[in-house]
Design an enzyme around this catalytic site. Structure first.
Site, short mmCIF file in Angstrom:
data_model
loop_
_atom_site.label_atom_id
_atom_site.label_comp_id
_atom_site.label_asym_id
_atom_site.label_seq_id
_atom_site.Cartn_x
_atom_site.Cartn_y
_atom_site.Cartn_z
N ASP A 12 14.32 39.20 -96.95
CA ASP A 12 14.02 38.43 -95.86
C ASP A 12 14.88 37.09 -95.69
O ASP A 12 15.93 36.78 -96.37
CB ASP A 12 12.17 37.81 -96.42
CG ASP A 12 11.42 36.69 -95.37
OD1 ASP A 12 11.30 37.15 -94.36
OD2 ASP A 12 10.90 35.92 -96.02
N SER A 13 14.23 35.89 -94.61
CA SER A 13 14.74 34.72 -94.55
C SER A 13 14.78 34.22 -95.77
O SER A 13 15.58 32.65 -95.12
CB SER A 13 14.02 33.99 -92.99
OG SER A 13 13.16 34.37 -92.94
N CYS A 24 11.05 41.05 -93.47
CA CYS A 24 11.21 39.95 -92.27
C CYS A 24 10.50 40.48 -91.10
O CYS A 24 11.71 41.51 -90.76
CB CYS A 24 12.62 39.02 -92.51
SG CYS A 24 12.31 37.87 -91.14
N TYR A 78 13.98 32.14 -89.61
CA TYR A 78 14.62 33.40 -88.77
C TYR A 78 14.31 33.66 -87.74
O TYR A 78 14.66 34.50 -86.17
CB TYR A 78 14.50 34.81 -88.88
CG TYR A 78 15.46 35.00 -90.19
CD1 TYR A 78 17.06 34.06 -90.68
CD2 TYR A 78 16.23 36.72 -90.49
CE1 TYR A 78 17.52 34.83 -91.65
CE2 TYR A 78 16.96 36.60 -92.00
CZ TYR A 78 18.01 36.15 -92.50
OH TYR A 78 18.64 36.71 -92.81
N CYS A 110 3.87 38.21 -89.64
CA CYS A 110 4.50 37.42 -89.70
C CYS A 110 4.54 36.91 -90.79
O CYS A 110 3.47 37.91 -92.23
CB CYS A 110 4.62 35.71 -89.35
SG CYS A 110 6.18 34.92 -90.03
N1 DGL Z 1 9.92 35.56 -92.24
C1 DGL Z 1 10.21 35.41 -90.90
C2 DGL Z 1 9.04 36.75 -90.11
O1 DGL Z 1 8.78 37.20 -90.47
C3 DGL Z 1 9.05 34.72 -90.39
C4 DGL Z 1 10.18 32.74 -91.53
C5 DGL Z 1 11.11 32.74 -90.50
O2 DGL Z 1 11.37 32.03 -89.45
O3 DGL Z 1 11.94 33.01 -90.99
O4 DGL Z 1 9.08 36.69 -88.81
#
Ligand code: DGL
Length: 283
Positions: A20-21, A83, A52, A194
């Site tokens: 994930d980010s 993510c 991200y 998200c």
């Molecule tokens: N993990 C990102 C997503 O699910 C959310 C956080 C981000 O913007 O990095 O889209």
């Protein structure tokens, strides 16, 4: 097929890779730990390049490719793109490029939403990158071409939640602002598209009302991963407690502190992986 196919026994013993980010994907890891407590996990957080949700599709493809290459080198039996922004932009590319099976987070939630939507009006709350990709629209329409998909990008919501600001007036106002246009179009199901949103599910439910079913895709993803491993014959034996290890491209201490809040359990060792190492491994 990999050049040197491994036996199922070899593969079973490998961990599941997840990325994930940042800390958000720990909500996905949490559901996987509940469903598959016997499996080992390697969780990769690209905290140095967070968020991200504001990146372009090309950037997300690049980052996701670097991380998947890292996880594949580490030795994992399956990769979960935990993510939503990265899955939306990069899943097809990842699946074409790597031999390790890769599960993304969009389709499992889309499937659950299509199954639960009586009136076939499905809301999606997500980052700008996820909405712009159209991935949810494609996923939902591949299952029900006639379903109405009502998307709402929620810029900034992730930051409020990550900062621990979950009872503030600012967050309440932001949630009201994002849910009001959705509510007007009367979806009966809303996907929390998200990683961070399940942490404010009660607030979302309050603003959307009792008649709306919220889908937490993480629950569906855990089920999909469990089923995939079982069908491939590479699940771990149920009689053990798995181990979890963590990698972060950013500050290790802050990952540990914020991550423990997301995962609601202590995070011990976190390995720092520099962006230079990631880039070098992707040549
Ligand atoms: N993990 C990102 C997503 O699910 C959310 C956080 C981000 O913007 O990095 O889209």
């Amino acid at each position: 097929m990999p050049d040197n196919p491994q036996t199922n026994a070899d593969l079973s013993a490998l961990p599941i890779g997840m990325f994930d980010s940042g800390v958000g994907g720990l909500t996905v890891l949490h559901e996987c730990l509940v469903t598959m407590p016997q499996e080992d996990f390697v969780y990769f957080a690209d905290t140095a390049r967070f968020p991200y949700g504001e990146k372009t599709a090309a950037e997300l493809e690049l980052f996701a490719g670097q991380i998947a290459a890292f996880l594949e080198r580490t030795g994992v039996k399956l990769i979960v793109a935990a993510c939503y922004s990265a899955t939306s932009a990069a899943l097809p590319m990842l699946q074409e490029r790597f031999s390790t099976p890769i599960v993304g987070v969009v389709m499992p939630g889309a499937r659950a939403a299509v199954q639960s939507s009586r009136y076939r009006r499905i809301g999606v709350m997500a980052t700008e990158a996820t909405v712009a990709s159209g991935a949810y629209v494609r996923a939902i329409h591949s299952l029900d071409s006639g379903a109405e998909v009502i998307q709402e990008a929620c810029p900034g919501l992730v930051t409020f939640i990550q900062d621990g600001d979950i009872a503030s007036q600012e967050l309440t106002d932001a949630v009201r602002g994002f849910t009001a246009p959705l509510k007007e179009r009367r979806p009966d199901v809303v996907i929390m598209g998200c990683t961070h949103y399940p942490l404010v599910a009660p607030m979302l439910q309050r603003h959307l009302g009792r008649d709306v079913s919220l889908v937490n895709p993480a629950v569906e993803i855990a089920r999909e991963v469990e089923e995939t491993l079982a069908r491939q014959g590479v699940s771990r034996d149920g009689e053990r407690e798995g181990t979890y290890s963590f990698c972060s491209t950013g500050d290790v201490e802050s990952f540990r502190t914020v991550g423990a809040r997301f995962l609601q359990m202590p995070i011990a060792a976190v390995r720092h992986v520099s962006l230079a190492e990631l880039e070098a491994g992707d040549e």
